[in-house]
Motif scaffolding. Structure first.
Motif, mmCIF file in Angstrom:
data_model
loop_
_atom_site.group_PDB
_atom_site.id
_atom_site.type_symbol
_atom_site.label_atom_id
_atom_site.label_comp_id
_atom_site.label_asym_id
_atom_site.label_seq_id
_atom_site.Cartn_x
_atom_site.Cartn_y
_atom_site.Cartn_z
ATOM 1 N N ARG A 129 0.827 -1.214 0.000
ATOM 2 C CA ARG A 129 0.000 0.000 0.000
ATOM 3 C C ARG A 129 0.860 1.261 0.000
ATOM 4 N NH1 ARG A 129 -5.456 -1.266 1.257
ATOM 5 N NH2 ARG A 129 -5.840 0.916 0.689
ATOM 6 N N GLU A 188 -13.133 4.267 -7.321
ATOM 7 C CA GLU A 188 -11.943 4.852 -6.704
ATOM 8 C C GLU A 188 -12.212 5.164 -5.244
ATOM 9 O OE1 GLU A 188 -9.165 4.999 -8.172
ATOM 10 O OE2 GLU A 188 -9.597 5.012 -10.319
ATOM 11 N N THR A 197 -6.513 5.095 -3.700
ATOM 12 C CA THR A 197 -6.164 4.800 -5.097
ATOM 13 C C THR A 197 -6.070 6.074 -5.928
ATOM 14 O OG1 THR A 197 -8.504 4.470 -5.655
ATOM 15 C CG2 THR A 197 -7.243 2.540 -4.963
#
Length: 605
Positions: free
Chosen positions: A148, A347, A351
Protein backbone atom coordinates in the motif's frame (compact mmCIF):
# COMPACT_ATOMS: atom_id res chain seq x y z
CA UNK A 1 -21.32 6.51 45.58
CA UNK A 2 -19.24 9.26 47.18
CA UNK A 3 -20.14 12.85 46.34
CA UNK A 4 -18.49 16.24 46.56
CA UNK A 5 -20.60 18.41 48.89
CA UNK A 6 -22.42 21.27 47.18
CA UNK A 7 -21.20 23.63 49.88
CA UNK A 8 -17.62 22.87 48.84
CA UNK A 9 -18.39 23.62 45.18
CA UNK A 10 -19.96 26.95 46.25
CA UNK A 11 -16.86 27.83 48.28
CA UNK A 12 -14.51 26.77 45.49
CA UNK A 13 -16.37 28.92 42.95
CA UNK A 14 -16.03 31.92 45.27
CA UNK A 15 -12.29 31.42 45.72
CA UNK A 16 -11.02 30.75 42.21
CA UNK A 17 -10.93 33.30 39.39
CA UNK A 18 -11.88 31.96 35.97
CA UNK A 19 -9.66 34.60 34.33
CA UNK A 20 -6.58 33.12 36.02
CA UNK A 21 -7.67 29.57 35.17
CA UNK A 22 -8.15 30.27 31.47
CA UNK A 23 -5.30 32.78 31.07
CA UNK A 24 -2.85 30.11 32.25
CA UNK A 25 -3.90 28.00 29.26
CA UNK A 26 -5.17 30.53 26.70
CA UNK A 27 -3.62 34.04 26.96
CA UNK A 28 -6.36 36.63 27.49
CA UNK A 29 -6.48 40.35 26.71
CA UNK A 30 -8.54 42.92 28.62
CA UNK A 31 -11.42 44.29 26.55
CA UNK A 32 -13.65 46.64 28.53
CA UNK A 33 -15.26 44.79 31.42
CA UNK A 34 -14.32 41.41 29.95
CA UNK A 35 -11.35 39.48 28.59
CA UNK A 36 -10.96 38.13 25.07
CA UNK A 37 -8.95 35.58 23.09
CA UNK A 38 -9.19 33.48 19.97
CA UNK A 39 -11.37 30.54 20.91
CA UNK A 40 -9.44 27.39 21.90
CA UNK A 41 -12.36 25.21 20.78
CA UNK A 42 -12.51 26.22 17.11
CA UNK A 43 -10.24 27.79 14.53
CA UNK A 44 -10.66 31.57 14.18
CA UNK A 45 -8.61 34.67 13.38
CA UNK A 46 -10.74 37.32 15.09
CA UNK A 47 -11.24 36.82 18.86
CA UNK A 48 -14.82 35.89 19.74
CA UNK A 49 -14.06 34.05 22.99
CA UNK A 50 -14.98 36.20 26.01
CA UNK A 51 -14.44 35.66 29.72
CA UNK A 52 -16.53 37.53 32.28
CA UNK A 53 -14.78 38.04 35.60
CA UNK A 54 -18.02 39.32 37.11
CA UNK A 55 -20.00 36.20 36.19
CA UNK A 56 -17.03 33.80 36.34
CA UNK A 57 -18.27 32.50 33.00
CA UNK A 58 -16.85 32.11 29.48
CA UNK A 59 -18.68 32.25 26.17
CA UNK A 60 -17.64 32.04 22.51
CA UNK A 61 -19.83 33.92 20.04
CA UNK A 62 -18.30 31.88 17.22
CA UNK A 63 -18.87 28.25 18.17
CA UNK A 64 -21.20 28.74 21.15
CA UNK A 65 -18.92 27.09 23.73
CA UNK A 66 -19.61 28.34 27.24
CA UNK A 67 -19.41 27.39 30.90
CA UNK A 68 -17.75 27.82 34.27
CA UNK A 69 -14.13 27.24 35.25
CA UNK A 70 -15.01 23.61 35.99
CA UNK A 71 -16.61 23.23 32.59
CA UNK A 72 -13.61 24.84 30.89
CA UNK A 73 -11.19 22.30 32.38
CA UNK A 74 -13.51 19.43 31.47
CA UNK A 75 -13.64 20.61 27.86
CA UNK A 76 -10.12 21.99 27.36
CA UNK A 77 -8.14 19.37 29.28
CA UNK A 78 -10.68 16.54 28.86
CA UNK A 79 -10.96 16.01 32.61
CA UNK A 80 -13.86 14.43 34.45
CA UNK A 81 -15.92 16.56 36.83
CA UNK A 82 -14.11 15.27 39.96
CA UNK A 83 -10.72 15.73 38.26
CA UNK A 84 -11.59 19.33 37.35
CA UNK A 85 -12.70 20.05 40.92
CA UNK A 86 -9.51 18.47 42.26
CA UNK A 87 -7.38 20.64 39.94
CA UNK A 88 -9.14 23.87 40.88
CA UNK A 89 -9.02 22.94 44.58
CA UNK A 90 -5.29 22.34 44.29
CA UNK A 91 -4.83 25.81 42.78
CA UNK A 92 -6.92 27.33 45.57
CA UNK A 93 -5.08 25.42 48.30
CA UNK A 94 -8.18 23.45 49.27
CA UNK A 95 -8.75 19.75 49.92
CA UNK A 96 -11.77 18.12 48.31
CA UNK A 97 -14.00 16.39 50.89
CA UNK A 98 -15.93 13.35 49.69
CA UNK A 99 -19.20 12.18 51.19
CA UNK A 100 -20.47 8.61 51.13
CA UNK A 101 -18.01 6.66 53.21
CA UNK A 102 -15.42 4.17 52.10
CA UNK A 103 -17.72 1.37 51.06
CA UNK A 104 -18.62 2.59 47.57
CA UNK A 105 -16.51 3.75 44.67
CA UNK A 106 -15.38 7.32 45.23
CA UNK A 107 -14.71 9.59 42.26
CA UNK A 108 -11.01 9.11 42.92
CA UNK A 109 -11.43 5.35 42.81
CA UNK A 110 -13.50 5.57 39.65
CA UNK A 111 -10.83 7.78 38.12
CA UNK A 112 -8.12 5.27 39.06
CA UNK A 113 -10.12 2.45 37.50
CA UNK A 114 -10.46 4.44 34.29
CA UNK A 115 -6.73 5.19 34.36
CA UNK A 116 -6.11 1.44 34.67
CA UNK A 117 -8.14 0.84 31.49
CA UNK A 118 -6.17 3.49 29.61
CA UNK A 119 -2.90 1.92 30.80
CA UNK A 120 -4.09 -1.52 29.70
CA UNK A 121 -5.00 -0.24 26.24
CA UNK A 122 -1.55 1.30 25.93
CA UNK A 123 0.00 -2.05 26.80
CA UNK A 124 -2.11 -3.69 24.09
CA UNK A 125 -0.96 -0.98 21.68
CA UNK A 126 2.70 -1.67 22.56
CA UNK A 127 2.13 -5.40 22.21
CA UNK A 128 0.69 -5.15 18.69
CA UNK A 129 3.51 -2.87 17.56
CA UNK A 130 6.07 -5.29 18.90
CA UNK A 131 4.38 -8.18 17.06
CA UNK A 132 4.69 -6.26 13.79
CA UNK A 133 8.43 -6.10 14.40
CA UNK A 134 9.14 -9.54 15.86
CA UNK A 135 6.41 -12.14 15.26
CA UNK A 136 7.42 -15.02 12.94
CA UNK A 137 4.26 -14.54 10.85
CA UNK A 138 4.53 -10.75 10.62
CA UNK A 139 5.65 -10.83 6.99
CA UNK A 140 2.10 -10.97 5.65
CA UNK A 141 1.33 -7.73 7.45
CA UNK A 142 4.62 -6.12 6.39
CA UNK A 143 4.05 -7.08 2.75
CA UNK A 144 0.53 -5.68 2.81
CA UNK A 145 1.66 -2.35 4.25
CA UNK A 146 4.54 -2.07 1.79
CA UNK A 147 2.15 -2.96 -1.02
CA UNK A 148 0.00 0.00 0.00
CA UNK A 149 3.08 2.20 -0.20
CA UNK A 150 3.44 2.99 3.49
CA UNK A 151 6.80 4.02 4.87
CA UNK A 152 8.05 2.89 8.25
CA UNK A 153 7.83 6.49 9.46
CA UNK A 154 4.11 6.83 8.72
CA UNK A 155 3.36 3.35 10.09
CA UNK A 156 5.15 4.26 13.31
CA UNK A 157 3.46 7.66 13.56
CA UNK A 158 0.02 6.07 13.37
CA UNK A 159 1.10 3.24 15.69
CA UNK A 160 0.19 0.48 13.24
CA UNK A 161 0.67 -3.01 14.66
CA UNK A 162 -0.13 -6.67 14.08
CA UNK A 163 -2.42 -9.11 15.88
CA UNK A 164 -0.97 -12.58 15.19
CA UNK A 165 -3.09 -15.68 14.47
CA UNK A 166 -4.39 -17.57 17.47
CA UNK A 167 -7.18 -17.32 20.01
CA UNK A 168 -5.27 -16.34 23.13
CA UNK A 169 -2.11 -14.34 22.30
CA UNK A 170 -3.21 -11.11 23.97
CA UNK A 171 -5.07 -13.10 26.63
CA UNK A 172 -1.84 -14.79 27.72
CA UNK A 173 0.29 -11.66 27.41
CA UNK A 174 -1.86 -9.20 29.36
CA UNK A 175 -4.50 -11.30 31.15
CA UNK A 176 -2.19 -12.26 33.99
CA UNK A 177 -4.93 -12.21 36.62
CA UNK A 178 -8.68 -12.57 36.85
CA UNK A 179 -8.98 -8.80 37.38
CA UNK A 180 -6.85 -8.06 34.30
CA UNK A 181 -8.90 -10.45 32.20
CA UNK A 182 -12.06 -8.71 33.33
CA UNK A 183 -10.56 -5.37 32.32
CA UNK A 184 -9.63 -6.77 28.90
CA UNK A 185 -13.25 -7.81 28.44
CA UNK A 186 -14.41 -4.34 29.55
CA UNK A 187 -12.17 -2.67 26.96
CA UNK A 188 -13.37 -5.04 24.24
CA UNK A 189 -9.98 -6.67 23.70
CA UNK A 190 -11.27 -10.08 24.84
CA UNK A 191 -14.63 -11.65 24.02
CA UNK A 192 -16.35 -13.53 26.80
CA UNK A 193 -18.81 -16.30 26.03
CA UNK A 194 -21.72 -17.22 28.30
CA UNK A 195 -19.87 -20.18 29.70
CA UNK A 196 -17.03 -17.92 30.87
CA UNK A 197 -14.62 -18.69 28.04
CA UNK A 198 -12.52 -15.70 26.94
CA UNK A 199 -10.54 -15.25 23.73
CA UNK A 200 -8.86 -12.51 21.66
CA UNK A 201 -11.17 -10.33 19.61
CA UNK A 202 -8.47 -9.47 17.03
CA UNK A 203 -6.63 -12.28 15.26
CA UNK A 204 -4.34 -12.16 12.20
CA UNK A 205 -5.12 -8.54 11.48
CA UNK A 206 -3.26 -5.30 10.89
CA UNK A 207 -4.05 -3.14 13.91
CA UNK A 208 -4.85 0.57 13.83
CA UNK A 209 -4.97 2.18 17.29
CA UNK A 210 -7.78 4.71 17.72
CA UNK A 211 -6.69 7.62 19.87
CA UNK A 212 -8.67 10.27 21.69
CA UNK A 213 -7.89 13.99 21.62
CA UNK A 214 -5.20 13.52 24.26
CA UNK A 215 -3.47 10.78 22.28
CA UNK A 216 -4.58 7.94 24.54
CA UNK A 217 -5.39 4.65 22.85
CA UNK A 218 -9.08 3.95 23.46
CA UNK A 219 -9.90 1.31 20.84
CA UNK A 220 -8.60 -0.52 17.77
CA UNK A 221 -9.56 -1.20 14.21
CA UNK A 222 -8.28 -4.39 12.60
CA UNK A 223 -7.85 -5.05 8.86
CA UNK A 224 -8.09 -8.73 7.94
CA UNK A 225 -5.12 -10.37 6.20
CA UNK A 226 -6.80 -13.60 5.09
CA UNK A 227 -9.35 -13.47 2.26
CA UNK A 228 -11.50 -16.17 3.81
CA UNK A 229 -11.84 -14.32 7.12
CA UNK A 230 -14.53 -11.73 7.69
CA UNK A 231 -15.42 -9.00 8.26
CA UNK A 232 -12.78 -7.11 6.29
CA UNK A 233 -12.55 -4.42 8.98
CA UNK A 234 -13.36 -5.02 12.63
CA UNK A 235 -13.68 -2.26 15.24
CA UNK A 236 -13.63 -2.41 19.00
CA UNK A 237 -17.12 -2.43 20.51
CA UNK A 238 -18.55 0.42 22.57
CA UNK A 239 -16.71 0.57 25.90
CA UNK A 240 -16.36 3.01 28.83
CA UNK A 241 -13.46 4.56 26.88
CA UNK A 242 -14.77 4.35 23.31
CA UNK A 243 -17.96 5.65 21.72
CA UNK A 244 -17.76 5.35 17.95
CA UNK A 245 -20.35 8.07 17.42
CA UNK A 246 -18.00 10.60 19.05
CA UNK A 247 -14.51 9.62 17.91
CA UNK A 248 -12.71 10.25 14.62
CA UNK A 249 -9.73 8.22 13.47
CA UNK A 250 -6.73 10.39 12.63
CA UNK A 251 -7.89 13.59 14.35
CA UNK A 252 -5.21 13.36 17.02
CA UNK A 253 -2.53 12.69 14.40
CA UNK A 254 -3.74 15.64 12.29
CA UNK A 255 -3.50 17.98 15.27
CA UNK A 256 0.01 16.73 16.02
CA UNK A 257 1.16 17.20 12.42
CA UNK A 258 -0.38 20.63 11.76
CA UNK A 259 -0.23 23.72 13.92
CA UNK A 260 -3.14 25.27 12.05
CA UNK A 261 -5.77 23.12 10.34
CA UNK A 262 -7.55 25.14 7.62
CA UNK A 263 -9.76 22.18 6.68
CA UNK A 264 -10.49 18.59 7.59
CA UNK A 265 -11.24 15.90 5.02
CA UNK A 266 -13.63 13.19 6.21
CA UNK A 267 -13.01 9.85 4.48
CA UNK A 268 -14.34 6.36 5.09
CA UNK A 269 -11.45 4.14 6.19
CA UNK A 270 -8.24 3.85 8.18
CA UNK A 271 -6.10 3.16 5.14
CA UNK A 272 -7.46 6.25 3.38
CA UNK A 273 -6.29 8.41 6.29
CA UNK A 274 -2.88 6.74 6.50
CA UNK A 275 -2.31 6.67 2.72
CA UNK A 276 -3.15 10.36 2.39
CA UNK A 277 -0.69 11.10 5.19
CA UNK A 278 1.93 9.22 3.17
CA UNK A 279 1.34 11.81 0.43
CA UNK A 280 1.70 14.63 2.99
CA UNK A 281 -2.05 15.27 3.13
CA UNK A 282 -2.24 15.47 6.90
CA UNK A 283 -5.78 16.71 7.46
CA UNK A 284 -7.79 13.53 6.77
CA UNK A 285 -9.93 11.81 9.39
CA UNK A 286 -12.36 8.88 9.25
CA UNK A 287 -15.55 7.91 10.99
CA UNK A 288 -15.50 4.51 12.65
CA UNK A 289 -18.02 2.32 10.91
CA UNK A 290 -20.88 4.75 11.42
CA UNK A 291 -22.45 7.70 9.64
CA UNK A 292 -21.21 11.16 10.54
CA UNK A 293 -23.00 12.16 13.74
CA UNK A 294 -23.77 15.44 15.46
CA UNK A 295 -20.98 14.74 17.95
CA UNK A 296 -18.53 14.20 15.09
CA UNK A 297 -19.45 17.57 13.62
CA UNK A 298 -19.01 19.27 16.98
CA UNK A 299 -15.51 17.81 17.22
CA UNK A 300 -14.64 18.83 13.66
CA UNK A 301 -15.74 22.45 14.02
CA UNK A 302 -13.79 22.84 17.23
CA UNK A 303 -10.66 22.25 15.19
CA UNK A 304 -11.38 23.94 11.86
CA UNK A 305 -13.93 26.09 10.04
CA UNK A 306 -14.07 23.97 6.86
CA UNK A 307 -15.06 20.31 6.56
CA UNK A 308 -14.95 18.37 3.29
CA UNK A 309 -16.81 15.07 3.09
CA UNK A 310 -15.28 12.62 0.65
CA UNK A 311 -17.58 9.88 -0.68
CA UNK A 312 -17.58 7.24 -3.38
CA UNK A 313 -19.55 8.28 -6.43
CA UNK A 314 -21.83 5.22 -6.33
CA UNK A 315 -25.37 5.09 -4.94
CA UNK A 316 -24.24 4.10 -1.44
CA UNK A 317 -21.80 7.02 -1.36
CA UNK A 318 -24.47 9.49 -2.40
CA UNK A 319 -26.89 8.20 0.21
CA UNK A 320 -24.17 8.53 2.86
CA UNK A 321 -23.51 12.10 1.69
CA UNK A 322 -27.18 13.00 2.05
CA UNK A 323 -27.25 11.62 5.61
CA UNK A 324 -24.15 13.67 6.44
CA UNK A 325 -25.81 16.76 4.98
CA UNK A 326 -28.94 16.24 7.08
CA UNK A 327 -26.89 15.79 10.27
CA UNK A 328 -24.91 18.94 9.45
CA UNK A 329 -27.92 21.25 9.08
CA UNK A 330 -28.19 22.25 12.78
CA UNK A 331 -24.51 23.32 12.94
CA UNK A 332 -24.33 25.23 9.66
CA UNK A 333 -23.96 28.95 10.10
CA UNK A 334 -21.87 31.83 8.86
CA UNK A 335 -18.15 31.24 9.38
CA UNK A 336 -18.44 27.50 8.76
CA UNK A 337 -18.10 25.65 5.47
CA UNK A 338 -19.02 22.12 4.51
CA UNK A 339 -18.19 20.74 1.07
CA UNK A 340 -18.90 17.44 -0.70
CA UNK A 341 -16.37 15.62 -2.88
CA UNK A 342 -17.52 12.63 -4.92
CA UNK A 343 -14.84 10.33 -6.29
CA UNK A 344 -15.00 8.52 -9.64
CA UNK A 345 -16.81 5.21 -9.29
CA UNK A 346 -14.47 2.44 -8.22
CA UNK A 347 -11.94 4.85 -6.70
CA UNK A 348 -11.20 5.69 -3.08
CA UNK A 349 -8.89 8.40 -1.70
CA UNK A 350 -6.03 5.89 -1.45
CA UNK A 351 -6.16 4.80 -5.10
CA UNK A 352 -6.96 8.25 -6.46
CA UNK A 353 -4.08 10.04 -4.76
CA UNK A 354 -1.70 7.41 -6.18
CA UNK A 355 -3.03 8.06 -9.67
CA UNK A 356 -3.12 11.86 -9.71
CA UNK A 357 -0.63 12.81 -6.98
CA UNK A 358 -0.86 15.15 -4.04
CA UNK A 359 -1.27 18.46 -5.89
CA UNK A 360 -4.11 17.33 -8.17
CA UNK A 361 -5.88 15.50 -5.34
CA UNK A 362 -5.83 18.65 -3.20
CA UNK A 363 -7.10 20.67 -6.17
CA UNK A 364 -10.07 18.32 -6.35
CA UNK A 365 -10.66 18.79 -2.63
CA UNK A 366 -10.60 22.58 -3.13
CA UNK A 367 -13.17 22.27 -5.93
CA UNK A 368 -15.58 20.20 -3.81
CA UNK A 369 -19.21 21.31 -4.00
CA UNK A 370 -20.30 23.79 -1.31
CA UNK A 371 -23.03 22.70 1.10
CA UNK A 372 -25.67 24.98 -0.45
CA UNK A 373 -24.89 23.87 -4.02
CA UNK A 374 -25.05 20.21 -3.07
CA UNK A 375 -28.39 20.58 -1.27
CA UNK A 376 -30.14 22.65 -3.93
CA UNK A 377 -28.67 20.75 -6.89
CA UNK A 378 -29.86 17.46 -5.42
CA UNK A 379 -33.38 18.80 -4.81
CA UNK A 380 -33.54 20.56 -8.19
CA UNK A 381 -32.57 17.36 -9.98
CA UNK A 382 -35.63 15.69 -8.45
CA UNK A 383 -38.05 18.40 -9.60
CA UNK A 384 -38.97 20.14 -12.83
CA UNK A 385 -38.16 23.72 -11.84
CA UNK A 386 -39.55 24.95 -15.15
CA UNK A 387 -43.06 24.13 -13.94
CA UNK A 388 -45.08 25.63 -11.10
CA UNK A 389 -45.76 22.15 -9.69
CA UNK A 390 -42.06 21.29 -9.70
CA UNK A 391 -41.06 24.52 -7.99
CA UNK A 392 -43.79 24.10 -5.39
CA UNK A 393 -42.55 20.58 -4.69
CA UNK A 394 -38.99 21.91 -4.43
CA UNK A 395 -40.08 24.34 -1.70
CA UNK A 396 -41.98 21.60 0.10
CA UNK A 397 -38.91 19.32 0.10
CA UNK A 398 -36.52 22.10 1.15
CA UNK A 399 -38.78 23.53 3.87
CA UNK A 400 -38.10 20.96 6.65
CA UNK A 401 -34.38 21.02 5.83
CA UNK A 402 -33.95 24.79 6.01
CA UNK A 403 -36.05 24.86 9.18
CA UNK A 404 -33.26 22.94 10.92
CA UNK A 405 -30.67 25.63 10.17
CA UNK A 406 -29.92 27.85 13.16
CA UNK A 407 -31.07 31.50 12.87
CA UNK A 408 -28.50 33.79 11.30
CA UNK A 409 -27.04 35.15 8.09
CA UNK A 410 -26.39 31.73 6.59
CA UNK A 411 -29.99 30.61 7.03
CA UNK A 412 -31.23 33.86 5.49
CA UNK A 413 -28.99 33.39 2.47
CA UNK A 414 -30.24 29.84 2.02
CA UNK A 415 -33.80 31.16 2.10
CA UNK A 416 -32.85 33.73 -0.56
CA UNK A 417 -31.36 31.02 -2.77
CA UNK A 418 -34.48 28.88 -2.47
CA UNK A 419 -36.65 31.89 -3.27
CA UNK A 420 -34.69 32.48 -6.48
CA UNK A 421 -34.97 28.85 -7.53
CA UNK A 422 -38.71 28.73 -6.78
CA UNK A 423 -39.32 32.25 -8.17
CA UNK A 424 -41.31 33.39 -5.18
CA UNK A 425 -40.91 36.06 -2.53
CA UNK A 426 -38.54 35.34 0.39
CA UNK A 427 -41.22 36.38 2.87
CA UNK A 428 -43.45 33.51 1.75
CA UNK A 429 -40.69 31.00 2.40
CA UNK A 430 -39.96 32.53 5.80
CA UNK A 431 -43.65 32.25 6.66
CA UNK A 432 -43.64 28.61 5.58
CA UNK A 433 -40.54 27.92 7.67
CA UNK A 434 -42.09 29.54 10.73
CA UNK A 435 -44.90 27.00 10.45
CA UNK A 436 -42.50 24.09 10.12
CA UNK A 437 -41.48 22.18 13.24
CA UNK A 438 -38.18 20.52 12.31
CA UNK A 439 -37.63 16.94 13.43
CA UNK A 440 -35.38 17.00 16.48
CA UNK A 441 -32.67 14.42 16.91
CA UNK A 442 -31.38 13.39 20.29
CA UNK A 443 -28.00 14.98 20.98
CA UNK A 444 -28.12 16.96 17.73
CA UNK A 445 -25.29 19.46 17.35
CA UNK A 446 -26.40 23.06 17.53
CA UNK A 447 -29.76 21.96 18.90
CA UNK A 448 -31.39 25.00 20.48
CA UNK A 449 -33.29 24.34 23.69
CA UNK A 450 -36.98 25.07 24.08
CA UNK A 451 -38.07 28.35 25.61
CA UNK A 452 -37.85 26.57 28.92
CA UNK A 453 -38.24 22.90 29.86
CA UNK A 454 -41.63 21.79 28.61
CA UNK A 455 -42.10 24.88 26.43
CA UNK A 456 -42.23 25.32 22.67
CA UNK A 457 -39.05 25.32 20.58
CA UNK A 458 -38.24 28.99 20.33
CA UNK A 459 -34.83 29.64 21.80
CA UNK A 460 -33.96 33.34 21.46
CA UNK A 461 -30.68 34.21 19.78
CA UNK A 462 -28.59 37.18 20.73
CA UNK A 463 -26.48 39.18 18.30
CA UNK A 464 -22.86 40.03 19.10
CA UNK A 465 -23.80 43.58 20.09
CA UNK A 466 -26.20 42.39 22.76
CA UNK A 467 -29.46 42.78 20.81
CA UNK A 468 -32.00 40.01 21.35
CA UNK A 469 -33.24 38.71 18.00
CA UNK A 470 -36.55 37.63 19.49
CA UNK A 471 -38.14 38.84 22.71
CA UNK A 472 -37.54 36.75 25.80
CA UNK A 473 -40.49 35.51 27.81
CA UNK A 474 -40.80 37.14 31.27
CA UNK A 475 -39.33 33.98 32.83
CA UNK A 476 -36.27 34.07 30.58
CA UNK A 477 -35.88 37.84 31.03
CA UNK A 478 -35.90 37.43 34.80
CA UNK A 479 -33.46 34.51 34.73
CA UNK A 480 -31.07 36.24 32.33
CA UNK A 481 -30.88 39.35 34.53
CA UNK A 482 -30.59 37.21 37.65
CA UNK A 483 -27.68 35.26 36.19
CA UNK A 484 -26.03 38.51 35.16
CA UNK A 485 -26.39 39.83 38.71
CA UNK A 486 -27.58 37.35 41.39
CA UNK A 487 -27.85 40.23 43.89
CA UNK A 488 -31.14 41.19 42.19
CA UNK A 489 -32.94 38.22 43.78
CA UNK A 490 -34.39 40.09 46.81
CA UNK A 491 -36.23 42.44 44.42
CA UNK A 492 -38.54 39.53 43.54
CA UNK A 493 -39.94 39.21 47.07
CA UNK A 494 -41.30 35.83 48.14
CA UNK A 495 -40.91 33.58 45.06
CA UNK A 496 -43.45 31.03 46.27
CA UNK A 497 -46.33 33.23 45.09
CA UNK A 498 -45.13 32.57 41.53
CA UNK A 499 -45.02 28.79 41.96
CA UNK A 500 -48.74 28.49 41.22
CA UNK A 501 -48.25 29.81 37.66
CA UNK A 502 -48.55 27.20 34.95
CA UNK A 503 -46.07 28.57 32.41
CA UNK A 504 -42.85 27.03 31.04
CA UNK A 505 -39.79 27.53 33.22
CA UNK A 506 -41.51 29.00 36.27
CA UNK A 507 -40.38 26.09 38.47
CA UNK A 508 -36.75 26.79 37.57
CA UNK A 509 -37.08 30.52 38.22
CA UNK A 510 -38.67 29.87 41.61
CA UNK A 511 -35.95 27.35 42.47
CA UNK A 512 -33.18 29.80 41.54
CA UNK A 513 -34.81 32.58 43.56
CA UNK A 514 -35.22 30.27 46.56
CA UNK A 515 -31.59 29.19 46.30
CA UNK A 516 -30.42 32.82 46.28
CA UNK A 517 -32.79 33.59 49.13
CA UNK A 518 -30.97 31.06 51.33
CA UNK A 519 -27.49 31.60 49.79
CA UNK A 520 -27.37 35.30 48.84
CA UNK A 521 -23.62 35.34 48.18
CA UNK A 522 -23.57 32.76 45.38
CA UNK A 523 -21.77 33.78 42.19
CA UNK A 524 -23.23 33.12 38.75
CA UNK A 525 -20.83 30.22 38.23
CA UNK A 526 -21.73 28.66 41.60
CA UNK A 527 -25.40 29.01 40.73
CA UNK A 528 -24.91 27.23 37.40
CA UNK A 529 -22.88 24.46 39.04
CA UNK A 530 -25.81 23.72 41.36
CA UNK A 531 -27.78 22.58 38.30
CA UNK A 532 -24.97 20.60 36.62
CA UNK A 533 -26.15 17.23 35.27
CA UNK A 534 -29.80 18.33 35.35
CA UNK A 535 -32.13 19.08 32.45
CA UNK A 536 -31.89 22.78 33.32
CA UNK A 537 -28.09 23.16 33.05
CA UNK A 538 -28.03 23.89 29.33
CA UNK A 539 -30.75 26.53 29.61
CA UNK A 540 -29.01 28.33 32.47
CA UNK A 541 -25.68 28.36 30.62
CA UNK A 542 -27.26 29.81 27.48
CA UNK A 543 -28.99 32.50 29.51
CA UNK A 544 -25.75 33.28 31.35
CA UNK A 545 -24.20 34.21 27.98
CA UNK A 546 -26.66 37.12 27.67
CA UNK A 547 -25.17 40.60 27.83
CA UNK A 548 -27.24 43.76 28.47
CA UNK A 549 -27.23 46.70 26.06
CA UNK A 550 -26.66 49.06 29.00
CA UNK A 551 -24.82 47.37 31.86
CA UNK A 552 -25.72 49.52 34.83
CA UNK A 553 -27.34 48.53 38.09
CA UNK A 554 -30.43 50.72 37.72
CA UNK A 555 -31.30 49.43 34.22
CA UNK A 556 -30.83 45.81 35.21
CA UNK A 557 -32.96 46.29 38.32
CA UNK A 558 -35.72 47.93 36.29
CA UNK A 559 -35.70 45.13 33.67
CA UNK A 560 -35.73 42.44 36.35
CA UNK A 561 -38.56 43.95 38.36
CA UNK A 562 -40.53 44.56 35.15
CA UNK A 563 -40.26 40.86 34.34
CA UNK A 564 -41.42 39.91 37.84
CA UNK A 565 -44.29 42.40 37.61
CA UNK A 566 -45.32 40.82 34.30
CA UNK A 567 -45.41 37.41 35.99
CA UNK A 568 -47.38 38.85 38.89
CA UNK A 569 -49.93 40.28 36.47
CA UNK A 570 -50.16 36.90 34.75
CA UNK A 571 -50.78 35.34 38.18
CA UNK A 572 -53.52 37.83 39.00
CA UNK A 573 -55.16 37.40 35.58
CA UNK A 574 -55.19 33.63 36.02
CA UNK A 575 -56.79 33.99 39.44
CA UNK A 576 -59.34 36.49 38.10
CA UNK A 577 -60.27 34.20 35.19
CA UNK A 578 -60.72 31.28 37.57
CA UNK A 579 -63.00 33.29 39.88
CA UNK A 580 -65.02 34.65 36.96
CA UNK A 581 -65.55 31.12 35.66
CA UNK A 582 -66.67 30.06 39.11
CA UNK A 583 -69.03 33.06 39.41
CA UNK A 584 -70.85 31.99 36.27
CA UNK A 585 -72.17 29.09 38.31
CA UNK A 586 -73.02 31.32 41.29
CA UNK A 587 -70.62 29.50 43.61
CA UNK A 588 -68.49 32.39 44.91
CA UNK A 589 -68.00 32.78 48.66
CA UNK A 590 -68.19 36.21 50.27
CA UNK A 591 -64.39 36.35 50.51
CA UNK A 592 -64.07 35.43 46.83
CA UNK A 593 -66.53 38.17 45.84
CA UNK A 594 -64.38 40.69 47.69
CA UNK A 595 -61.28 39.26 46.05
CA UNK A 596 -62.72 39.47 42.54
CA UNK A 597 -63.56 43.15 43.03
CA UNK A 598 -60.03 43.80 44.27
CA UNK A 599 -58.53 41.95 41.29
CA UNK A 600 -60.75 43.86 38.90
CA UNK A 601 -59.55 47.13 40.40
CA UNK A 602 -55.92 46.08 40.15
CA UNK A 603 -56.11 44.78 36.60
CA UNK A 604 -58.47 47.20 34.87
CA UNK A 605 -58.08 50.56 36.59
Amino acid sequence: MALIPQSFIDELMSRIDIVDVIDARVPLKKAGHEYKACCPFHNEKTPSFTVSQNKQFYHCFGCGAHGTAIGFLMEYEHLTFPESVEELARQAGMTVPYEGGRGGDTPRQASRETDDLYALMQQADDYYRQQLRDHPQRQAAVDYLKGRGLSGRIAAEFGIGYAPPGWDNLHKKLGTSAERQKQLVTTGMLIEKDEGKRYDRFRHRIMFPIRDRRGRTIAFGGRVLSDEDSPKYLNSPETPLFHKGRELYGLYEARQALRQIPRLLVVEGYMDVVSLAQFDIRYAVATLGTATTADHLQQLFKVTSEVVFCFDGDRAGREAAWRAMENALPVMREGRQIRFLFLPEGEDPDTLVRQVGQAEFEQQVSRAAPFSDYLFNRLSAQNDTASIDGRANLVEQARPLLARLPPGVYRQMMISQLAQLARIDEHRIETALSQTRPPRQRGEAGDTPPDMPGGPSRAPQRARGGQERQPFSPVRRALARLLHNPALAPEAGDPQRLAQLEIPGIDLLVAVLETLRHHPNLTTSALIERWRDTEHARHLEKLAAWQPEIDDEASLKHEFTAAIESLDRHRLEARYDMLMAKSNHGNLTLEEKVEIRQLSSQLFH
